[in-house]
Design a protein around this motif. Structure first.
Motif, PDB file in Angstrom:
ATOM      1  N   TRP A   1       1.232  -1.433  -0.021  1.00 44.19           N
ATOM      2  CA  TRP A   1       0.182   0.424  -0.471  1.00 44.19           C
ATOM      3  C   TRP A   1       0.807   0.918   0.154  1.00 44.19           C
ATOM      4  CZ3 TRP A   1      -4.456  -0.961   4.136  1.00 44.19           C
ATOM      5  CH2 TRP A   1      -5.347  -1.848   2.895  1.00 44.19           C
ATOM      6  N   ASP A   2       2.347   1.453   0.480  1.00 47.05           N
ATOM      7  CA  ASP A   2       2.772   2.102   0.395  1.00 47.05           C
ATOM      8  C   ASP A   2       2.049   3.583   1.331  1.00 47.05           C
ATOM      9  OD1 ASP A   2       4.634   1.059  -1.348  1.00 47.05           O
ATOM     10  OD2 ASP A   2       3.931   1.840  -3.158  1.00 47.05           O
ATOM     11  N   LEU A   3       1.772   3.198   2.601  1.00 45.38           N
ATOM     12  CA  LEU A   3       1.296   4.015   3.387  1.00 45.38           C
ATOM     13  C   LEU A   3       2.862   5.162   3.860  1.00 45.38           C
ATOM     14  CD1 LEU A   3      -1.530   2.048   5.115  1.00 45.38           C
ATOM     15  CD2 LEU A   3      -1.314   4.020   2.966  1.00 45.38           C
ATOM     16  N   LEU A   4       3.598   4.850   4.189  1.00 44.01           N
ATOM     17  CA  LEU A   4       4.718   4.793   5.007  1.00 44.01           C
ATOM     18  C   LEU A   4       5.606   5.742   3.621  1.00 44.01           C
ATOM     19  CD1 LEU A   4       6.404   2.095   6.565  1.00 44.01           C
ATOM     20  CD2 LEU A   4       4.832   4.022   7.560  1.00 44.01           C
ATOM     21  N   PRO A   5       6.053   7.273   4.069  1.00 43.32           N
ATOM     22  CA  PRO A   5       7.160   8.250   2.317  1.00 43.32           C
ATOM     23  C   PRO A   5       8.463   7.638   2.562  1.00 43.32           C
ATOM     24  CG  PRO A   5       7.451   8.570   5.170  1.00 43.32           C
ATOM     25  CD  PRO A   5       6.517   7.890   4.759  1.00 43.32           C
ATOM     26  N   THR A   6       8.586   7.740   1.572  1.00 47.14           N
ATOM     27  CA  THR A   6      10.428   7.054   0.993  1.00 47.14           C
ATOM     28  C   THR A   6      11.621   7.800   0.007  1.00 47.14           C
ATOM     29  OG1 THR A   6       9.191   5.724  -1.158  1.00 47.14           O
ATOM     30  CG2 THR A   6       9.836   4.520   0.777  1.00 47.14           C
ATOM     31  N   LYS A   7      10.677   8.507  -0.051  1.00 50.55           N
ATOM     32  CA  LYS A   7      11.695   9.949  -1.345  1.00 50.55           C
ATOM     33  C   LYS A   7      11.110  11.030  -1.300  1.00 50.55           C
ATOM     34  CE  LYS A   7      12.891   6.354  -4.817  1.00 50.55           C
ATOM     35  NZ  LYS A   7      12.530   5.733  -6.324  1.00 50.55           N
ATOM     36  N   PRO A   8      11.438  11.869  -0.240  1.00 51.42           N
ATOM     37  CA  PRO A   8      12.406  11.098   1.096  1.00 51.42           C
ATOM     38  C   PRO A   8      11.441  10.547   2.238  1.00 51.42           C
ATOM     39  CG  PRO A   8      11.888  13.556   1.235  1.00 51.42           C
ATOM     40  CD  PRO A   8      11.443  13.054   0.052  1.00 51.42           C
ATOM     41  N   ASP A   9      11.821  10.261   3.282  1.00 51.73           N
ATOM     42  CA  ASP A   9      11.428   9.218   4.256  1.00 51.73           C
ATOM     43  C   ASP A   9      11.965  10.490   5.640  1.00 51.73           C
ATOM     44  OD1 ASP A   9      10.397   7.706   6.659  1.00 51.73           O
ATOM     45  OD2 ASP A   9      12.208   6.737   6.405  1.00 51.73           O
ATOM     46  N   TRP A  10      10.317  11.213   5.125  1.00 56.83           N
ATOM     47  CA  TRP A  10      10.161  13.262   6.259  1.00 56.83           C
ATOM     48  C   TRP A  10       9.421  11.252   8.187  1.00 56.83           C
ATOM     49  CZ3 TRP A  10       5.138  11.652   7.682  1.00 56.83           C
ATOM     50  CH2 TRP A  10       3.761  11.658   6.286  1.00 56.83           C
ATOM     51  N   ALA A  11       9.379  10.371   7.609  1.00 60.16           N
ATOM     52  CA  ALA A  11       8.350   9.696   8.653  1.00 60.16           C
ATOM     53  C   ALA A  11       9.268   9.715  10.162  1.00 60.16           C
ATOM     54  CB  ALA A  11       7.459   9.180   8.371  1.00 60.16           C
ATOM     55  N   GLY A  12      10.885   9.373  10.487  1.00 57.61           N
ATOM     56  CA  GLY A  12      11.696   8.975  11.428  1.00 57.61           C
ATOM     57  C   GLY A  12      11.496  10.411  12.498  1.00 57.61           C
ATOM     58  N   GLY A  13      10.792  11.113  12.623  1.00 57.12           N
ATOM     59  CA  GLY A  13      10.042  11.660  14.169  1.00 57.12           C
ATOM     60  C   GLY A  13       9.451  10.962  14.103  1.00 57.12           C
ATOM     61  N   ILE A  14       8.409  11.243  13.599  1.00 60.54           N
ATOM     62  CA  ILE A  14       6.879  10.428  14.556  1.00 60.54           C
ATOM     63  C   ILE A  14       7.510   8.719  14.367  1.00 60.54           C
ATOM     64  CG2 ILE A  14       4.927   9.212  13.180  1.00 60.54           C
ATOM     65  CD1 ILE A  14       4.341  11.915  11.461  1.00 60.54           C
ATOM     66  N   ARG A  15       7.983   8.213  13.996  1.00 59.56           N
ATOM     67  CA  ARG A  15       8.839   6.588  14.512  1.00 59.56           C
ATOM     68  C   ARG A  15       9.960   7.172  16.147  1.00 59.56           C
ATOM     69  NH1 ARG A  15       9.501   5.808   9.509  1.00 59.56           N
ATOM     70  NH2 ARG A  15      11.456   6.411   9.189  1.00 59.56           N
ATOM     71  N   ASP A  16      10.138   8.164  16.141  1.00 57.59           N
ATOM     72  CA  ASP A  16      10.833   8.457  17.674  1.00 57.59           C
ATOM     73  C   ASP A  16      10.211   9.295  18.550  1.00 57.59           C
ATOM     74  OD1 ASP A  16      13.363   7.232  16.351  1.00 57.59           O
ATOM     75  OD2 ASP A  16      13.639   9.890  15.167  1.00 57.59           O
ATOM     76  N   PHE A  17       9.021   9.436  18.240  1.00 58.25           N
ATOM     77  CA  PHE A  17       8.384  10.167  19.198  1.00 58.25           C
ATOM     78  C   PHE A  17       6.743   9.278  19.913  1.00 58.25           C
ATOM     79  CE2 PHE A  17       5.076  13.393  20.658  1.00 58.25           C
ATOM     80  CZ  PHE A  17       6.044  14.400  21.038  1.00 58.25           C
TER      81      PHE A  17
END
Length: 464
Positions: free
Chosen positions: A185-201
């Motif tokens: 489904w490609d729900l996660l961003p890859t180019k770029p992956d801007w979701a690192g802060g969400i995963r960390d938080f």
């Protein structure tokens, strides 16, 4: 063997206190189904941050179901058609679902009922809110429009219903319908992956929601005062878990109801606010899109679509480059983490609609795309409250002063975290940095006094 029972999952991604799942498990083999139906919601399809949370929440639920020898069937497309097709394929006698109040989901429920025909049923259950909209009414039997009397009436009938446990057994069907792979489904961003802060938080899923509630049980007593202090952040951060249905408001209420603190009393009213927002959109389905009060919108708002300079003002606000440290810290926290401290949400929203005089709907859409807890009812009701356009709203003439708010609520460390270029400034300077100490940090887009006078004049003109 009894006929299969489909459980249609939306924002109810939990196994405990999930009345639809509970009823289905008692009736026969269970087939949980989640349909990603993005077209139906139009401009309120899941935003980027919501899709990130959705991915991890579905992943977590899949593991929970897997531990019970079950699984979640994933499909993409028109939800009523897909569910009716699966029901035909497996011979399901009923589709069980939690009731939702967004207008597109109410429409989908009607379409599904028709698609299932006379031989199969759609069974809807309440449980995503303390009470269904319309459960508490005025003396004349009408739904409430104003929060305060609504809240008082809600408190008179609390606590909510008893909490359901996980189903004792979840039987599987003899054969499973085909399912998409979540990763496809490609729900996660890859180019770029801007979701690192969400995963960390964040931690995601039902177990994470209950862990957060356990933590909050020991903190809620300090909420009445601490909720306004972004540097300390004495807030529950349960909002995305509640929004995605990883935990229910009934579970939260019963966990905290024996507290006697002012913090719990204040927090209880904010859980009730979720119910209030659903009552509003149940009465006014387009509330997050249309102002409730009459005024000349062309006179009041500066439209970013009408001019390059106004568009640039909107972008500066979105990027956290307004020159007001408390506003910029909030907007950057929103972008990095998918969440913003509630006090700062109000400051940032007020700045957009009153300092910049930009239509509240541009802010509603930005929050919708960036918040992991973006909720159709809450988001619309909150934006219309701050803009003074809602059925129950703050007066437009009450214009929040960002610099005063920042100092009053001791936001210095919060600013240092999210506006690190100001990190070396003292507590006295950081709320309103002197021009010679701003470095590369921008100057104010507009002075507070000038903005206030402009806003009040525009408001007077819009009402004349």
């Amino acid at each position: 063997m009894s006929s299969p029972q489909i459980v249609w999952l939306r924002r109810d991604l939990r196994m405990a206190d999930q009345p639809a799942l509970h009823a289905a498990a008692q009736a026969g083999p269970v087939i949980p189904v989640f349909v990603l139906d993005q077209d139906r919601a139009g401009d309120h399809a899941y935003g980027g941050a919501s899709l990130v949370w959705l991915h991890y929440s579905l992943e977590s639920l899949g593991k929970g179901l897997g531990s019970r020898r079950s699984k979640n069937v994933l499909r993409k497309g028109d939800a009523p058609q897909i569910l009716a097709s699966i029901a035909d394929e497996v011979g399901a006698s009923c589709v069980h679902a939690m009731r939702h109040y967004e207008p597109w989901w109410k429409e989908a429920e009607d379409e599904l009922r028709d698609a299932l025909g006379e031989d199969r049923k759609l069974c809807l259950y309440d449980g995503n809110y303390l009470l269904p909209p319309g459960s508490v009414t005025t003396g004349s039997g009408d739904p409430y429009k104003i929060y305060t009397p609504f809240s008082k009436s809600m408190l008179e009938v609390m606590p909510p219903r008893d909490v359901l446990g996980e189903p004792e057994t979840i039987s599987s069907p003899e054969s499973w319908p085909e399912s998409d792979d979540l990763g496809d489904w490609d729900l996660l961003p890859t180019k770029p992956d801007w979701a690192g802060g969400i995963r960390d938080f964040w931690d995601f899923g039902e177990a994470a929601g209950h862990e957060r509630l356990e933590w909050w049980t020991d903190q809620v007593a300090d909420y009445d005062e601490g909720r306004n202090l972004p540097s300390k952040d004495i807030t529950s951060r349960l909002s995305p878990h509640l929004h995605w249905g990883e935990i229910s408001p009934a579970q939260v209420w019963h966990k905290l109801k024996d507290s006697r603190s002012d913090g719990w009393k204040t927090y209880a009213k904010e859980i009730i606010w979720r119910d209030y927002a659903q009552n509003v959109i149940d009465q006014f389905p387009d509330y997050p899109r249309e102002s409730y009060r009459d005024y000349d919108e062309r006179t009041l708002w500066r439209n970013p679509n009408a001019g390059h300079l106004i568009e640039e003002d909107l972008k500066c606000w979105q990027r956290g480059m307004t020159g007001y440290p408390i506003v910029d810290a909030g907007m950057r926290q929103l972008w990095q983490t998918g969440w913003m401290h509630n006090r700062v949400r109000m400051i940032c929203a007020s700045f957009l609609v009153k300092h910049l005089l930009i239509d509240w709907r541009f802010g509603e859409q930005w929050y919708w795309d960036c918040l992991v807890d973006a909720d159709y009812g809450n988001n619309g009701v909150n934006w219309q409250w701050i803009s003074g356009t809602g059925v129950d709203s703050n007066m437009f003439s009450r214009i929040m002063a960002p610099l005063t708010q920042s100092e009053k609520f001791d936001a210095a460390d919060y600013i240092r975290e999210y506006v690190p270029e100001l990190g070396g400034l003292s507590d006295d300077e950081i709320h309103d940095p002197p021009d010679d100490k701003r470095g590369d940090y921008p100057v104010k887009m507009i002075g507070h006094k000038e903005a206030r006078e402009r806003a009040l004049e525009a408001y007077r003109a819009s009402k004349s």
